[in-house]
Enzyme design. Structure first.
Site, PDB file in Angstrom:
ATOM      1  N   LYS A  78      -9.367  -4.901   0.484  1.00 38.56           N
ATOM      2  CA  LYS A  78     -10.568  -5.418   1.229  1.00 38.56           C
ATOM      3  C   LYS A  78     -11.727  -4.994   0.573  1.00 38.56           C
ATOM      4  O   LYS A  78     -11.694  -3.944  -0.132  1.00 38.56           O
ATOM      5  CB  LYS A  78     -10.392  -4.649   2.639  1.00 38.56           C
ATOM      6  CG  LYS A  78     -11.577  -4.898   3.757  1.00 38.56           C
ATOM      7  CD  LYS A  78     -11.097  -4.236   4.751  1.00 38.56           C
ATOM      8  CE  LYS A  78     -12.282  -4.390   6.010  1.00 38.56           C
ATOM      9  NZ  LYS A  78     -11.820  -3.854   7.423  1.00 38.56           N
ATOM     10  N   SER A  81     -11.422  -6.537  11.340  1.00 41.43           N
ATOM     11  CA  SER A  81     -12.370  -7.087  10.112  1.00 41.43           C
ATOM     12  C   SER A  81     -11.869  -7.177   8.738  1.00 41.43           C
ATOM     13  O   SER A  81     -12.474  -7.747   7.813  1.00 41.43           O
ATOM     14  CB  SER A  81     -13.536  -5.984   9.896  1.00 41.43           C
ATOM     15  OG  SER A  81     -12.923  -4.907   9.638  1.00 41.43           O
ATOM     16  N   SER A 101      -8.909  -3.285  13.121  1.00 39.94           N
ATOM     17  CA  SER A 101      -9.213  -4.092  12.068  1.00 39.94           C
ATOM     18  C   SER A 101      -8.077  -4.345  10.792  1.00 39.94           C
ATOM     19  O   SER A 101      -8.024  -5.011   9.978  1.00 39.94           O
ATOM     20  CB  SER A 101     -10.315  -3.553  11.174  1.00 39.94           C
ATOM     21  OG  SER A 101     -11.699  -3.898  11.816  1.00 39.94           O
TER      22      SER A 101
END
Length: 501
Positions: free
Chosen positions: A35, A116, A140
């Protein structure tokens, strides 16, 4: 979001090691993504999806990245995400960032892909890499994993270091793994967990982690014999839609047939005060009129302070505070949509950043009251109480959850406790999006959760829908539960914002 310009050279070097008879372990040469809020000290940017941090220079690899490099894994790039890991706005397009654009699920390109860690999940689901790292403050890892038919492991806060990761809340941030199988996710977890002097939360894991790592706990469906699981029906299951309930309860029945006991009604005693009946709500305390009982009360303060400490270590940037980020977004309306109604992905502009800025990082009595309340009610009066019911039942092996119900992973997040989601089914009548079965445990219970998750995964793989091919037999049909392949529904769509369905 960005590919590693050095990945082919690194791959050639790792292949040469293997050819020479040197294999570092199960991840040697295996491609993965991180990420974009996880720092990599190379020729790639680490920006949390924001143009504001482009060009900034980080001091070192994040601890988890350094561990994976040492294990021989091949970093092929950075995955896109919801900008600032969902901290910038409360009305936004999940999976969108100014720098990365809109992440989409390969199952349905029009709807919320989960976030996310949206790009991490979408890339693994689309077979672009074998596993990816995500981060979780509240959902997330678990949410994008279950919405992309993946295994997601969200560890106990403190099992994986946050050093070098763009932060949100030191009380809840954790780095987790996303993969197509439990085994793959555990291989990655084994590589990244451990004590890191740069993150003192990791010191708490001493005495709570197994010698030899977590792979040794992978098992098969036979392990379910004698297990006892809890089903917190009123706390969570009653909030799931009917199709999901029917499908997951069919799976629960199979778990019972495999020899496990499933106890219904193992509620979290505090659920009426901490579980919103109206969907995921990290400001549920304030919704009820009690900001001193709200997760958002302390998270927005933590972000103000934690991001300032992170930014202080960067070179080649003028961005040093939440105030600087807010001003950058206003100065760059076209790309960052710093005011409401300007950018389709950020309907409320940057109200999350503004809420954090207004706190000035002050840890006042309301802050400490909210933190204490959420931790007490989700731990002692929540998950731990449900795992040890005050009835004749023996302590439970784990709690089983419908992870598409956002309040499940929200409670685990506030507690700082681990959770695993398994791909279990697909919504057939509306969106075609997958959903998962979750396993929730107490602090440092990753070994047990991995045992049960791998057993249930094996059980799902062995169960067929009864269709017969040539010669008949159980192996002729399709698996009724588990991971399904992406269908790329509406693959030409480019809607922003995505649909929250």
């Amino acid at each position: 979001m960005e590919t590693n310009p050095d990945m082919l050279d690194i791959a050639n070097a790792l292949d040469a090691e293997r050819a020479a008879g040197s294999v570092r372990g199960p991840l040697h040469g295996i491609p993965f993504l991180v990420k974009d809020n996880i720092g990599t000290k190379d020729r790639m940017e680490s920006t949390a999806g924001s143009w504001a941090l482009v060009g900034s220079v980080i001091p070192r690899d994040a601890f988890v990245v350094a561990q994976l490099r040492e294990a021989g894994a091949l970093l092929i790039g950075h995955a896109t995400l919801s900008e600032w890991a969902d901290m910038r706005s409360n009305n936004y397009s999940e999976g969108y960032s100014g720098r990365g654009g809109q992440a989409r699920s390969p199952y349905n390109l029009t709807v919320n892909p989960g976030g996310s860690s949206s790009g991490s999940a979408g890339a693994v689901a689309a077979n672009q890499c074998m596993f990816a790292l995500g981060t979780e403050t509240d959902g997330s890892v678990i949410n994008p994993a279950e919405r992309n038919a993946l295994v997601g492991i969200k560890p106990t806060v403190g099992l994986t270091s946050r050093a070098g990761v763009i932060p949100e809340s030191l009380h809840q941030d954790t780095v987790g793994t996303l993969a197509r199988t439990v085994r793959d996710a555990v291989y990655a977890l084994d590589a990244i967990y451990g004590v890191d002097p740069r993150d003192n939360y990791t010191l708490a894991q001493e005495g709570h982690t197994p010698d030899g790592g977590y792979t040794q706990f992978l098992t098969n469906k036979d392990a379910l014999k004698g297990a006892t699981f809890g089903l917190p029906w009123l706390s969570f299951w009653a909030l799931a839609d009917v199709e999901m309930q029917d499908s997951l309860l069919g799976l629960i029945h199979l778990i019972e047939e495999a020899g496990a006991t499933v106890v219904n009604g193992t509620e979290l005693p505090s659920y009426k005060d901490i579980v919103s009946p109206d969907g995921w709500d990290w400001d549920y305390g304030t919704t009820r009129g009690y900001p001193n009982e709200s997760e958002y009360t302390y998270v927005k303060v933590d972000f103000y302070n934690n991001i300032k400490a992170y930014l202080a270590e960067l070179n080649n940037t003028a961005i040093r505070s939440v105030e600087d980020i807010v001003q950058y977004n206003i100065d760059n309306l076209g790309s960052e949509g710093g005011l409401p109604g300007i950018h389709p992905a950020f309907g409320s502009g940057q109200d999350g950043l503004l809420a954090s800025m207004e706190t000035k990082g002050e840890m006042d009595s309301t802050y400490f009251s909210a933190l204490s309340h959420c931790q007490l009610q989700t731990r002692t009066n929540g998950i731990d109480a449900a795992l040890h019911p005050s009835t004749s039942h023996q302590p439970l092996s784990a709690l089983l959850m419908p992870t598409d119900v956002g309040q499940t992973y929200q409670i685990a997040a506030q507690a700082g406790y681990p959770m695993i989601t398994l791909p279990s089914g697909t919504n057939t009548w509306a969106t075609g999006m997958p959903f998962g079965l979750g396993l929730m445990g107490t602090a440092w219970s990753e070994a047990e959760l991995i045992r049960w998750a791998s057993a249930i995964e094996d059980l799902m793989a062995s169960e067929k829908d009864g269709e017969e091919g040539e010669g008949g037999g159980r192996g002729a049909g399709k698996a009724r539960y588990g991971r399904t392949s992406p269908r790329w529904f509406e693959y030409r769509a480019r809607n922003i914002p995505v649909l929250n369905l």
